[in-house]
Write a protein that holds these residues in place. Sequence first.
Motif, PDB file in Angstrom:
ATOM      1  N   LEU A   1       0.841  -1.110  -0.050  1.00 38.27           N
ATOM      2  CA  LEU A   1      -0.015   0.080  -0.013  1.00 38.27           C
ATOM      3  C   LEU A   1       0.707   1.351  -0.075  1.00 38.27           C
ATOM      4  O   LEU A   1       1.691   1.524   0.807  1.00 38.27           O
ATOM      5  CB  LEU A   1      -0.972   0.157   1.296  1.00 38.27           C
ATOM      6  CG  LEU A   1      -1.848  -1.047   1.199  1.00 38.27           C
ATOM      7  CD1 LEU A   1      -2.431  -1.213   2.794  1.00 38.27           C
ATOM      8  CD2 LEU A   1      -2.982  -0.912   0.086  1.00 38.27           C
TER       9      LEU A   1
ATOM     10  N   VAL B   1       2.133   4.913   0.489  1.00 32.09           N
ATOM     11  CA  VAL B   1       1.632   6.053   1.114  1.00 32.09           C
ATOM     12  C   VAL B   1       1.829   7.313   0.297  1.00 32.09           C
ATOM     13  O   VAL B   1       3.103   7.847   0.108  1.00 32.09           O
ATOM     14  CB  VAL B   1       2.246   6.156   2.524  1.00 32.09           C
ATOM     15  CG1 VAL B   1       1.881   7.443   3.247  1.00 32.09           C
ATOM     16  CG2 VAL B   1       2.306   4.685   3.045  1.00 32.09           C
TER      17      VAL B   1
ATOM     18  N   TRP C   1      -4.168   5.974   0.543  1.00 29.92           N
ATOM     19  CA  TRP C   1      -3.769   6.989   1.418  1.00 29.92           C
ATOM     20  C   TRP C   1      -4.368   8.135   0.817  1.00 29.92           C
ATOM     21  O   TRP C   1      -4.730   8.932   1.652  1.00 29.92           O
ATOM     22  CB  TRP C   1      -2.210   6.826   1.563  1.00 29.92           C
ATOM     23  CG  TRP C   1      -1.954   6.475   3.011  1.00 29.92           C
ATOM     24  CD1 TRP C   1      -1.998   7.449   4.082  1.00 29.92           C
ATOM     25  CD2 TRP C   1      -1.709   5.157   3.800  1.00 29.92           C
ATOM     26  NE1 TRP C   1      -1.723   6.672   5.327  1.00 29.92           N
ATOM     27  CE2 TRP C   1      -1.430   5.246   4.917  1.00 29.92           C
ATOM     28  CE3 TRP C   1      -1.292   3.931   2.717  1.00 29.92           C
ATOM     29  CZ2 TRP C   1      -1.056   4.249   5.601  1.00 29.92           C
ATOM     30  CZ3 TRP C   1      -1.123   2.797   3.628  1.00 29.92           C
ATOM     31  CH2 TRP C   1      -0.982   3.049   4.900  1.00 29.92           C
TER      32      TRP C   1
ATOM     33  N   TRP D   1      -1.203  -4.296   7.397  1.00 32.73           N
ATOM     34  CA  TRP D   1      -1.143  -3.404   6.302  1.00 32.73           C
ATOM     35  C   TRP D   1       0.363  -3.368   5.991  1.00 32.73           C
ATOM     36  O   TRP D   1       1.033  -2.849   6.622  1.00 32.73           O
ATOM     37  CB  TRP D   1      -1.619  -2.153   6.408  1.00 32.73           C
ATOM     38  CG  TRP D   1      -3.371  -2.111   6.266  1.00 32.73           C
ATOM     39  CD1 TRP D   1      -4.116  -3.330   6.211  1.00 32.73           C
ATOM     40  CD2 TRP D   1      -4.183  -0.914   5.891  1.00 32.73           C
ATOM     41  NE1 TRP D   1      -5.406  -2.606   6.150  1.00 32.73           N
ATOM     42  CE2 TRP D   1      -5.503  -1.514   5.833  1.00 32.73           C
ATOM     43  CE3 TRP D   1      -4.069   0.471   5.671  1.00 32.73           C
ATOM     44  CZ2 TRP D   1      -6.461  -0.733   5.738  1.00 32.73           C
ATOM     45  CZ3 TRP D   1      -5.042   1.296   5.551  1.00 32.73           C
ATOM     46  CH2 TRP D   1      -6.542   0.753   5.411  1.00 32.73           C
ATOM     47  N   SER D   2       0.929  -3.993   4.735  1.00 36.32           N
ATOM     48  CA  SER D   2       2.190  -3.661   4.418  1.00 36.32           C
ATOM     49  C   SER D   2       2.282  -2.443   3.590  1.00 36.32           C
ATOM     50  O   SER D   2       1.754  -2.509   2.488  1.00 36.32           O
ATOM     51  CB  SER D   2       2.657  -5.003   3.664  1.00 36.32           C
ATOM     52  OG  SER D   2       2.638  -5.834   4.617  1.00 36.32           O
ATOM     53  N   PHE D   3       2.913  -1.328   4.061  1.00 35.19           N
ATOM     54  CA  PHE D   3       3.035  -0.048   3.320  1.00 35.19           C
ATOM     55  C   PHE D   3       4.332   0.277   2.578  1.00 35.19           C
ATOM     56  O   PHE D   3       5.222  -0.415   3.017  1.00 35.19           O
ATOM     57  CB  PHE D   3       2.858   1.160   4.400  1.00 35.19           C
ATOM     58  CG  PHE D   3       3.663   1.166   5.267  1.00 35.19           C
ATOM     59  CD1 PHE D   3       4.945   2.013   5.138  1.00 35.19           C
ATOM     60  CD2 PHE D   3       3.886   0.269   6.367  1.00 35.19           C
ATOM     61  CE1 PHE D   3       5.925   2.606   6.171  1.00 35.19           C
ATOM     62  CE2 PHE D   3       4.805   0.630   7.568  1.00 35.19           C
ATOM     63  CZ  PHE D   3       5.813   1.450   7.246  1.00 35.19           C
TER      64      PHE D   3
ATOM     65  N   THR E   1       7.937  -3.320  -0.206  1.00 37.10           N
ATOM     66  CA  THR E   1       7.185  -2.927   1.119  1.00 37.10           C
ATOM     67  C   THR E   1       8.046  -2.368   1.923  1.00 37.10           C
ATOM     68  O   THR E   1       9.415  -3.186   1.982  1.00 37.10           O
ATOM     69  CB  THR E   1       6.342  -4.042   1.593  1.00 37.10           C
ATOM     70  OG1 THR E   1       7.055  -5.110   1.826  1.00 37.10           O
ATOM     71  CG2 THR E   1       5.308  -4.670   0.637  1.00 37.10           C
TER      72      THR E   1
ATOM     73  N   PRO F   1       6.059  -3.778   8.639  1.00 41.24           N
ATOM     74  CA  PRO F   1       4.488  -3.624   8.423  1.00 41.24           C
ATOM     75  C   PRO F   1       3.750  -3.528   9.968  1.00 41.24           C
ATOM     76  O   PRO F   1       4.450  -3.905  10.807  1.00 41.24           O
ATOM     77  CB  PRO F   1       4.117  -5.174   7.935  1.00 41.24           C
ATOM     78  CG  PRO F   1       5.300  -5.994   8.196  1.00 41.24           C
ATOM     79  CD  PRO F   1       6.516  -5.130   8.256  1.00 41.24           C
TER      80      PRO F   1
ATOM     81  N   ASN G   1      -3.589  -2.100  11.048  1.00 45.87           N
ATOM     82  CA  ASN G   1      -4.474  -1.042  10.854  1.00 45.87           C
ATOM     83  C   ASN G   1      -4.666  -0.115  12.140  1.00 45.87           C
ATOM     84  O   ASN G   1      -4.857   1.136  11.966  1.00 45.87           O
ATOM     85  CB  ASN G   1      -5.913  -1.344  10.466  1.00 45.87           C
ATOM     86  CG  ASN G   1      -6.617  -0.514  10.034  1.00 45.87           C
ATOM     87  OD1 ASN G   1      -7.772  -0.229  10.994  1.00 45.87           O
ATOM     88  ND2 ASN G   1      -6.618   0.382   8.819  1.00 45.87           N
TER      89      ASN G   1
ATOM     90  N   ILE H   1      -1.628   1.808  12.336  1.00 41.02           N
ATOM     91  CA  ILE H   1      -1.611   3.159  11.146  1.00 41.02           C
ATOM     92  C   ILE H   1      -2.731   4.199  11.787  1.00 41.02           C
ATOM     93  O   ILE H   1      -2.321   5.345  11.585  1.00 41.02           O
ATOM     94  CB  ILE H   1      -2.184   2.474   9.895  1.00 41.02           C
ATOM     95  CG1 ILE H   1      -0.902   1.569   9.461  1.00 41.02           C
ATOM     96  CG2 ILE H   1      -2.604   3.467   8.885  1.00 41.02           C
ATOM     97  CD1 ILE H   1      -1.311   0.632   8.197  1.00 41.02           C
TER      98      ILE H   1
ATOM     99  N   ILE I   1       6.201   3.417   9.694  1.00 44.08           N
ATOM    100  CA  ILE I   1       4.849   4.267   9.361  1.00 44.08           C
ATOM    101  C   ILE I   1       4.746   5.722   9.385  1.00 44.08           C
ATOM    102  O   ILE I   1       4.367   6.548   8.613  1.00 44.08           O
ATOM    103  CB  ILE I   1       3.721   3.262   9.810  1.00 44.08           C
ATOM    104  CG1 ILE I   1       2.381   4.084   9.086  1.00 44.08           C
ATOM    105  CG2 ILE I   1       3.566   3.479  11.420  1.00 44.08           C
ATOM    106  CD1 ILE I   1       2.059   3.980   7.687  1.00 44.08           C
TER     107      ILE I   1
END
Length: 300
Positions: free
Chosen positions: A168, A170, A177, A199-201, A227, A231, A234, A237, A292
């Motif tokens: 995902l 950012v 996002w 969520w792997s951002f 990623t 991670p 949610n 985050i 994050i």
Amino acid sequence: MERSRIAVAGASGLIGGALVRSLTADGHEVRRLVRGTPRAAGEIRWDPEAGRVDAAGLAGCHAVVNLAGAGVGARRWTDAYKQRIRDSRVKGTAALAGAVASLDAEERPRVFVNGSAIGYYGETGERTADESTPAGEGFLPALCVEWEGATAPAQEAGVRTVFTRTGLVVSREGGAWGRLFPLFRAGAGGRMGDGRQYWSFVALHDEVAAIRHLIDTDGLSGPFNVTAPNPVTNREITAAMGRVLHRPTLFPVPAAVLRTVLGEMAGDVLGSARVLPTRLLESGFRFAFPEIEGAIRAAL
């Protein structure tokens, strides 16, 4: 990397646009694949669903990067839209791989970087997944397997081929996002479901840097998870968004509501994907924004 010519499909998208800006700023010549009649120098005509590419436009390129595809989260997953998601990726990739393979050996690109996604792994729960983890079950894993498999003509022609299994991204400019930031700024953000899903951002900056690293580093091929190495859930985050934006996060969205609004796609929001970039780290890549909160601040 020395200044070179690079072709990009999906140049108008979130990642593609950022990649083109980065390459152009460093003096590289970028050729964009476009669906209509080319109107500017450096544009290459293609029709991904019809499987047509002006292969001559790829001749002499150092790399071809394929980031094209209908947005997975752009709308509810009807059967028709799922077919569109599939066709835009699989047929487009097959067309580009075939065009690359059709060129004379001295004119072929040295590397073909093809987009993919961490959807390959499906639901992982609290288990970590890296590039050695097999594909999961469901629409997205099956799509990713077929998507990556469509590069076969390029691989068989001896072109170094890389799959970027992206998490995902950012960014304020689009993706997940791009929708979250306005909600949280308005004080209407909150966890989704129970918030325990991973969520792997990845920061947009790191996404572009990783693609360029994979283009530049000879010997790298196959899948690479793009990623961040840390991670988070949610729930974590949600807390980080609240801290950075100085807003309350009091409005959780129940799982039942997400399923009603999003349909089948809700499984992707509520599902857990705890994915690690093992091969990318082993190749020497270093993330500028591994945490994050840093990724969120970078996007702002």
